[in-house]
Design a protein around this motif. Structure first.
Motif, PDB file in Angstrom:
ATOM      1  N   ASN A  62      27.674 -11.116  12.332  1.00 51.11           N
ATOM      2  CA  ASN A  62      27.202  -9.259  12.117  1.00 51.11           C
ATOM      3  C   ASN A  62      25.385  -9.628  11.655  1.00 51.11           C
ATOM      4  OD1 ASN A  62      30.051  -7.935  10.989  1.00 51.11           O
ATOM      5  ND2 ASN A  62      30.461 -10.483  10.937  1.00 51.11           N
ATOM      6  N   GLY A  63      25.009 -10.368  12.420  1.00 53.42           N
ATOM      7  CA  GLY A  63      23.530  -9.861  12.157  1.00 53.42           C
ATOM      8  C   GLY A  63      22.637 -10.196  11.634  1.00 53.42           C
ATOM      9  N   ALA A  64      23.250 -10.977  10.786  1.00 58.39           N
ATOM     10  CA  ALA A  64      22.698 -11.613   9.608  1.00 58.39           C
ATOM     11  C   ALA A  64      21.281 -12.755   9.876  1.00 58.39           C
ATOM     12  CB  ALA A  64      23.174 -12.332   8.104  1.00 58.39           C
ATOM     13  N   LEU A  65      20.389 -12.714   9.711  1.00 59.60           N
ATOM     14  CA  LEU A  65      19.085 -13.924   9.844  1.00 59.60           C
ATOM     15  C   LEU A  65      19.383 -15.461   9.010  1.00 59.60           C
ATOM     16  CD1 LEU A  65      17.824 -11.342  11.313  1.00 59.60           C
ATOM     17  CD2 LEU A  65      15.956 -12.844  10.908  1.00 59.60           C
ATOM     18  N   THR A  66      19.853 -16.649   9.311  1.00 57.02           N
ATOM     19  CA  THR A  66      19.994 -17.816   8.914  1.00 57.02           C
ATOM     20  C   THR A  66      18.313 -18.331   8.113  1.00 57.02           C
ATOM     21  OG1 THR A  66      22.070 -17.873   9.919  1.00 57.02           O
ATOM     22  CG2 THR A  66      21.146 -19.438   8.862  1.00 57.02           C
ATOM     23  N   ILE A  67      18.904 -18.149   6.587  1.00 52.96           N
ATOM     24  CA  ILE A  67      17.824 -19.418   6.520  1.00 52.96           C
ATOM     25  C   ILE A  67      18.167 -20.357   6.105  1.00 52.96           C
ATOM     26  CG2 ILE A  67      18.448 -18.369   4.120  1.00 52.96           C
ATOM     27  CD1 ILE A  67      15.321 -19.229   3.260  1.00 52.96           C
ATOM     28  N   GLY A  68      17.999 -21.337   6.218  1.00 51.06           N
ATOM     29  CA  GLY A  68      19.180 -23.064   6.709  1.00 51.06           C
ATOM     30  C   GLY A  68      18.734 -23.872   6.925  1.00 51.06           C
ATOM     31  N   THR A  69      19.455 -25.590   6.161  1.00 48.31           N
ATOM     32  CA  THR A  69      18.450 -26.424   6.550  1.00 48.31           C
ATOM     33  C   THR A  69      19.267 -27.093   8.099  1.00 48.31           C
ATOM     34  OG1 THR A  69      20.591 -27.196   5.277  1.00 48.31           O
ATOM     35  CG2 THR A  69      18.447 -27.330   4.416  1.00 48.31           C
ATOM     36  N   LEU A  70      18.336 -28.455   8.584  1.00 52.07           N
ATOM     37  CA  LEU A  70      19.134 -28.060  10.282  1.00 52.07           C
ATOM     38  C   LEU A  70      20.374 -29.399   9.442  1.00 52.07           C
ATOM     39  CD1 LEU A  70      16.389 -29.520  11.957  1.00 52.07           C
ATOM     40  CD2 LEU A  70      18.242 -27.329  13.194  1.00 52.07           C
ATOM     41  N   ASP A  71      21.669 -28.603   9.267  1.00 52.14           N
ATOM     42  CA  ASP A  71      22.271 -29.474   8.513  1.00 52.14           C
ATOM     43  C   ASP A  71      23.955 -28.581   9.005  1.00 52.14           C
ATOM     44  OD1 ASP A  71      24.332 -31.183   6.980  1.00 52.14           O
ATOM     45  OD2 ASP A  71      24.384 -30.194   5.552  1.00 52.14           O
ATOM     46  N   ARG A  77      20.675  -0.362  13.376  1.00 52.89           N
ATOM     47  CA  ARG A  77      20.180  -0.527  11.510  1.00 52.89           C
ATOM     48  C   ARG A  77      21.468   0.094  10.545  1.00 52.89           C
ATOM     49  NH1 ARG A  77      15.073  -0.823  13.578  1.00 52.89           N
ATOM     50  NH2 ARG A  77      15.129   1.568  13.668  1.00 52.89           N
ATOM     51  N   ARG A  78      21.746   1.659  11.315  1.00 48.59           N
ATOM     52  CA  ARG A  78      22.430   2.691  11.118  1.00 48.59           C
ATOM     53  C   ARG A  78      24.276   1.752  10.131  1.00 48.59           C
ATOM     54  NH1 ARG A  78      22.472   7.073  14.696  1.00 48.59           N
ATOM     55  NH2 ARG A  78      20.646   7.445  14.136  1.00 48.59           N
ATOM     56  N   ALA A  79      23.686   1.384  11.839  1.00 47.56           N
ATOM     57  CA  ALA A  79      25.844  -0.039  11.433  1.00 47.56           C
ATOM     58  C   ALA A  79      25.600  -0.851  10.158  1.00 47.56           C
ATOM     59  CB  ALA A  79      25.693  -0.117  12.921  1.00 47.56           C
ATOM     60  N   LYS A  80      24.709  -1.041   9.943  1.00 46.95           N
ATOM     61  CA  LYS A  80      24.309  -1.830   8.476  1.00 46.95           C
ATOM     62  C   LYS A  80      24.019  -1.407   7.621  1.00 46.95           C
ATOM     63  CE  LYS A  80      23.273  -5.922   9.191  1.00 46.95           C
ATOM     64  NZ  LYS A  80      24.492  -7.246   8.497  1.00 46.95           N
ATOM     65  N   ARG A  81      23.349  -0.404   7.742  1.00 52.03           N
ATOM     66  CA  ARG A  81      23.045   0.451   6.721  1.00 52.03           C
ATOM     67  C   ARG A  81      24.479   1.129   5.836  1.00 52.03           C
ATOM     68  NH1 ARG A  81      21.395   5.175   3.607  1.00 52.03           N
ATOM     69  NH2 ARG A  81      19.593   4.385   2.000  1.00 52.03           N
ATOM     70  N   LYS A  82      25.255   1.179   7.029  1.00 50.79           N
ATOM     71  CA  LYS A  82      26.838   1.671   6.542  1.00 50.79           C
ATOM     72  C   LYS A  82      27.367   0.790   5.492  1.00 50.79           C
ATOM     73  CE  LYS A  82      30.674   3.832   8.320  1.00 50.79           C
ATOM     74  NZ  LYS A  82      31.067   4.877   9.206  1.00 50.79           N
ATOM     75  N   ASN A  83      27.403  -0.625   5.976  1.00 52.88           N
ATOM     76  CA  ASN A  83      28.024  -1.864   5.705  1.00 52.88           C
ATOM     77  C   ASN A  83      27.934  -2.552   4.363  1.00 52.88           C
ATOM     78  OD1 ASN A  83      29.925  -2.664   7.632  1.00 52.88           O
ATOM     79  ND2 ASN A  83      28.177  -2.596   9.232  1.00 52.88           N
ATOM     80  N   LYS A  84      25.853  -2.121   4.186  1.00 53.81           N
ATOM     81  CA  LYS A  84      25.344  -2.306   3.305  1.00 53.81           C
ATOM     82  C   LYS A  84      26.197  -0.655   1.553  1.00 53.81           C
ATOM     83  CE  LYS A  84      21.179  -3.527   3.446  1.00 53.81           C
ATOM     84  NZ  LYS A  84      19.827  -3.902   3.398  1.00 53.81           N
ATOM     85  N   LYS A  85      26.302   0.400   2.379  1.00 54.55           N
ATOM     86  CA  LYS A  85      26.598   1.154   1.071  1.00 54.55           C
ATOM     87  C   LYS A  85      27.763   0.608   0.760  1.00 54.55           C
ATOM     88  CE  LYS A  85      25.727   5.518   1.626  1.00 54.55           C
ATOM     89  NZ  LYS A  85      25.749   6.875   2.430  1.00 54.55           N
ATOM     90  N   HIS A 106      35.677  -7.790  14.957  1.00 59.12           N
ATOM     91  CA  HIS A 106      36.527  -5.828  15.667  1.00 59.12           C
ATOM     92  C   HIS A 106      36.622  -4.984  14.380  1.00 59.12           C
ATOM     93  CE1 HIS A 106      40.156  -4.624  17.087  1.00 59.12           C
ATOM     94  NE2 HIS A 106      38.854  -3.764  17.864  1.00 59.12           N
ATOM     95  N   GLN A 107      37.509  -5.986  13.173  1.00 54.91           N
ATOM     96  CA  GLN A 107      38.196  -5.958  12.371  1.00 54.91           C
ATOM     97  C   GLN A 107      36.968  -5.200  11.344  1.00 54.91           C
ATOM     98  OE1 GLN A 107      41.619  -8.027  11.537  1.00 54.91           O
ATOM     99  NE2 GLN A 107      41.687  -8.425  14.003  1.00 54.91           N
ATOM    100  N   ALA A 108      36.780  -6.279  10.765  1.00 51.87           N
ATOM    101  CA  ALA A 108      35.568  -6.288   9.278  1.00 51.87           C
ATOM    102  C   ALA A 108      34.631  -5.542   9.332  1.00 51.87           C
ATOM    103  CB  ALA A 108      35.482  -7.584   9.426  1.00 51.87           C
ATOM    104  N   ASN A 109      33.557  -5.277  10.508  1.00 55.73           N
ATOM    105  CA  ASN A 109      32.484  -4.900  10.764  1.00 55.73           C
ATOM    106  C   ASN A 109      32.891  -2.901  11.919  1.00 55.73           C
ATOM    107  OD1 ASN A 109      30.117  -3.598  11.238  1.00 55.73           O
ATOM    108  ND2 ASN A 109      28.962  -6.120  11.093  1.00 55.73           N
ATOM    109  N   GLN A 110      33.602  -2.130  11.555  1.00 55.32           N
ATOM    110  CA  GLN A 110      33.897  -1.530  12.571  1.00 55.32           C
ATOM    111  C   GLN A 110      32.696  -0.532  13.360  1.00 55.32           C
ATOM    112  OE1 GLN A 110      37.446   0.884  11.669  1.00 55.32           O
ATOM    113  NE2 GLN A 110      38.388  -1.194  10.804  1.00 55.32           N
ATOM    114  N   PRO A 111      31.696  -0.649  12.195  1.00 55.65           N
ATOM    115  CA  PRO A 111      30.592   0.385  12.413  1.00 55.65           C
ATOM    116  C   PRO A 111      29.846  -0.520  13.541  1.00 55.65           C
ATOM    117  CG  PRO A 111      30.663   0.504   9.713  1.00 55.65           C
ATOM    118  CD  PRO A 111      31.487  -0.348  10.216  1.00 55.65           C
TER     119      PRO A 111
END
Length: 832
Positions: free
Chosen positions: A674-683, A525-533, A483-488
């Motif tokens: 926040n819409g990131a895909l995880t790359i990870g071990t089963l940990d 995607r537009r919201a993600k791109r705004k955050n990436k900028k 709510h606060q960190a990712n307003q878009p």
């Protein structure tokens, strides 16, 4: 009441734009003491914070008053860390007045974002432990649970991290330099805390043997209170932090003799207790200071809890019915011996009764399976610093082992493992064992971690107390982390499903049906791109490196530790760099590798890995042969504010710890939400994240925890054979060993190479390297298909509802604490 004062009361509670504007202008003049034309950005921050604080105080007092009136059972959360971040945005959002505040400032000619930037992060924590504690405080207040946080008001926190020639250098983090408008000093709330001295035995009034702690050095713990605003602003709980004060600040005799430094020596030594989080414990003095810190805040907190309890009760029989004390890791575990001391020595409770009360009041959260992280204090140090507590621990241990002998059936090895004292070599007090024995419930923080607790570090205790261990998978607050960190993204979600998800994150599952909506995917995607900028601009400011906004933002942000395997990540980056140089005509998916995290000052290997990342980045980022296809950045001084910029912008979330070593993780939850895909071990909680988001929407690689144990037990793993069979890995390591990244010192990274080869590669970096590279390639291949990537990203966000800290806290409340919501009454607002 005089009309002038009544109108002033209303003004201080007004939440509309005009009322806020008038308050800002009034506070600037009469509290900050500045004219609008001369005010700096920091002046305006203090002005706005004080005006917003005004709007909290009545509700805060109403909340506290209601708890007293109802004699409600309360939760006391003891933690050495509370990584709360900036409080202005959090308070505005939870009160629901962010837009009103923005408009009020706009009418004055100011921008809210500029004002917010002037607030320093509260330097009260380091990583996941402290951020979890902050999330739990938010959730307790949002769920109307009577909850208090207790910790230390660090003057300098951990440290401010800077990079000099690529090396981490630590500087004081001066977050209190210009004051803290959110806190309320309580100089009248002072508790004595003792160290050293000796224990004197005597007979009490009925002839029973008793003890008193005498000839001790005393310091005073002074309280500072910070309001914790729940969502909606109805419940406002308290975070109480302790600051150390000397019993005598100034010695006139020494001063008059010309010994000016000696005149204030006691004050300086005493205040060191609340100076720094996690003092370097590589020295004996550092170890002792850390032990004293832990006892200092725990003792003050317990004295405060008993003082509050005794306002309503004449004996301690009902203490477990009115107070639930949660130990966040072993740092406050000395509280078990301290409560016994307070009950037995100061209040005359019999030993057996005091032990029953203590055990029913405490519960303990374990956060690690790493043996070195389960605190164990030298007995000789404990006997010197806390002599009475050492006596109490001996007695607790003797009574417990006597009762356990029958069940152990002559198994001295088991009794040795159960003992609170490790008798091998330099005898040590096992604080994890003390925390377990003195608590009625012990919980892990993910399903896998809890099962491993039963099988490893607490296997013998689990056999003794099979009902005591339970699981409470961690969670994060959706208020701060979406709510606060990712307003878009938050605005987009609310436009589709309403704003109920802010309070009840399970509602976010309604987004799943939007994953196949082309219009929604484009807006996502537009919201993600705004955050990436925004993140790209932050990276440029912090490091001077320009990154491609449309590249794959591959993010690993967490404490620097070998088991978290930042080393695996940078080795894959070197391998990718080599592939790009070897194949310049290939159409590569551009990748930006983003690292952030601090290494403990005495953790030399972690600091060497930081230097390696910076050295590799310097070479890669200046190599024209890879164009902009690969960039590597290590952001300095990672904190909550930086995380709020990084998390919303991430495409790929690195959760690559050696399986079986991460208790849970919460960064994995924030990134996935926040819409990131995880790359990870089963940990850790990766296991549960996979269950919720689905196998097809996560990149899992590497050995499982069971396979890791089997591999280590077999003794058949030879990292040199693995390296020899993998040309890509061998080439990367050869580049490091021959000084490609350190031409000024070709042997700089010999300790890393030694650990990966002759050292046995304890964290199995080489063992998982090939599988990790394949998972990375799968991620890059998927990123080419933006429609499919976005669909999976939406499903990650939609399926993270279970990972709310509100859910976690309500499980604690019902299954451990037996604490119920209490709705505060706000009569003052009704009157006006």
């Amino acid at each position: 009441m005089d009309a002038r004062y009544k109108s002033r009361e209303i003004e201080r509670r007004s939440l509309d734009v005009d009322g806020l504007k008038r308050s800002f202008l009034e506070w600037l003049v009469y509290s900050v003491g500045k004219d609008a034309r001369a005010a700096t950005r920091r002046d305006w921050f203090h002005t706005v914070a004080l005006a917003v604080r005004d709007r909290l105080v009545d509700r805060w007092m109403d909340t506290t008053r209601t708890y007293y009136q109802q004699d409600a059972k309360r939760v006391y959360y003891l933690s050495l860390e509370f990584l709360i971040g900036r409080l202005l945005t959090n308070s505005l959002a939870n009160l629901g007045i962010t837009d009103q505040c923005r408009q009020a400032l706009d009418r004055i000619g100011l921008n809210l974002d500029d004002v917010v930037e002037a607030e320093p992060d509260a330097a009260l924590g380091n990583g996941g432990l402290g951020r979890l504690a902050a999330c739990f405080l938010d959730s307790m207040a949002s769920e109307a649970l009577p909850g208090y946080g207790y910790g230390i008001r660090y003057e300098f926190g951990l440290f401010e991290q800077r990079f000099e020639h690529g090396w981490q250098v630590e500087y004081p983090e001066q977050w209190l330099q210009f004051g803290n408008p959110w806190e309320f000093p309580r100089p009248e709330v002072l508790y004595p805390v003792q160290f050293y001295g000796r224990v004197e035995e005597f007979r009490d009034s009925v002839g029973e043997r008793a003890y008193r702690w005498v000839d001790a050095e005393r310091v005073l713990a002074m309280a500072y209170d910070t309001p914790v605003v729940g969502y909606g602003g109805d419940t406002i709980n308290t975070l109480r932090l302790w600051s150390a004060r000397a019993t005598r600040d100034f010695n006139f005799g020494h001063f008059n003799d010309g010994a000016y430094m000696k005149a204030v020596e006691q004050k300086v030594l005493t205040e060191n207790l609340s100076r720094v989080l996690y003092p370097n414990d590589a020295t004996e003095g550092g170890k002792e200071l850390r032990l004293k810190q832990e006892y200092f805040f725990t003792s003050a907190s317990l004295q405060d809890i008993l003082r509050r309890y005794l306002q309503h009760h004449s004996n301690f029989d009902s203490l477990p019915d009115k107070a639930a004390i949660q130990l966040n890791d072993t740092h406050p575990a000395i509280g078990i011996a301290e409560l016994m001391r307070l009950l037995v020595d100061q209040h005359g409770v019999t030993w057996d009764k005091a032990w029953d009360i203590t055990r029913a009041t405490f519960s303990y959260t374990n956060h690690t399976l790493l043996p070195e992280a389960l605190e164990a204090w030298p007995v000789r140090m404990m006997e010197r610093v806390l002599p009475r507590h050492m006596q109490i621990i001996y007695e607790i241990n003797a009574k417990f082992l006597n009762r356990s002998k029958a069940r152990a059936a002559g198994d001295n090895g088991r009794l040795s493992r159960l003992s609170l004292i490790d008798e091998r070599g330099d005898r040590r007090v096992r604080m994890g064992n003390l925390a377990f024995l003195g608590s009625h419930k012990v919980n892990g923080v993910s399903a896998l971690h809890t099962e491993l607790m039963k099988q490893t570090v607490f296997a013998d205790f689990h056999a003794e107390f099979p009902e005591r261990i339970n699981n409470k998978t961690n969670g994060i607050t959706p208020r701060r982390w979406l709510h606060q960190a990712n307003q878009p993204l938050a605005a987009l979600i609310t436009s589709r499903i309403g704003n109920g998800w802010i309070k009840d994150l399970s509602q976010i599952s309604a987004l799943a049906e939007k994953a196949d909506d082309l219009v929604f995917r484009e807006e996502f995607r537009r919201a993600k791109r705004k955050n990436k900028k925004r993140l790209a601009a932050y990276i440029a400011r912090q490091t001077g490196v320009d990154v491609q906004v449309d590249s794959l933002f591959d993010v690993q942000v967490k404490r620097m530790h070998e088991y978290k395997r930042q080393l695996l990540n940078i080795l894959q980056a070197i391998a990718l760099y080599n592939e790009m140089r070897d194949n310049p005509t290939v159409s590569w998916v551009p990748v930006t590798k983003i690292f952030a995290g601090k290494a403990a000052p005495s953790y030399h290997m972690a600091k060497l890995i930081i230097k390696l990342i910076n050295d590799v980045a310097k070479v890669v980022n200046h190599d024209p042969s890879v164009h902009d296809n690969l960039k590597i950045v290590l952001l300095p001084n990672y904190n909550v504010t930086a995380a709020e910029i990084i998390m919303p912008a991430a495409d790929l979330s690195e959760q690559i710890s050696t399986a079986g070593m991460e208790a849970s993780g919460t960064g994995n939850m924030k990134l996935a939400l926040n819409g990131a895909l995880t790359i990870g071990t089963l940990d850790g909680a990766n296991v549960e994240i996979r269950e919720h988001v689905g196998d097809d929407n996560i990149f899992i690689f590497g050995l499982t925890a069971e396979e890791v144990n089997d591999l280590r037990a077999s003794g058949g793993f030879n990292p040199r054979d693995v390296i020899a069979s993998n040309p890509s890995l061998k080439r990367a390591l050869d580049m490091i060993s021959t000084g490609v990244f350190s031409p000024d010192d070709p042997h700089r990274y010999h300790p890393i190479l030694q650990a990966l080869t002759d050292g046995g590669d304890h964290f199995l970096v080489t063992a998982d390297f090939s599988d990790y590279c394949q998972a990375q390639q799968a991620a890059m291949d998927l990123y080419r298909d933006q429609e499919e990537w976005t669909r999976k990203a939406i499903l990650n966000t939609a399926n993270m509802g279970w990972f709310s800290s509100d859910r976690t806290i309500m499980e604690y409340a019902t299954e451990i604490w037996d604490v119920h919501p209490v709705k505060p009454e706000h009569p003052a607002e009704t009157e006006t």
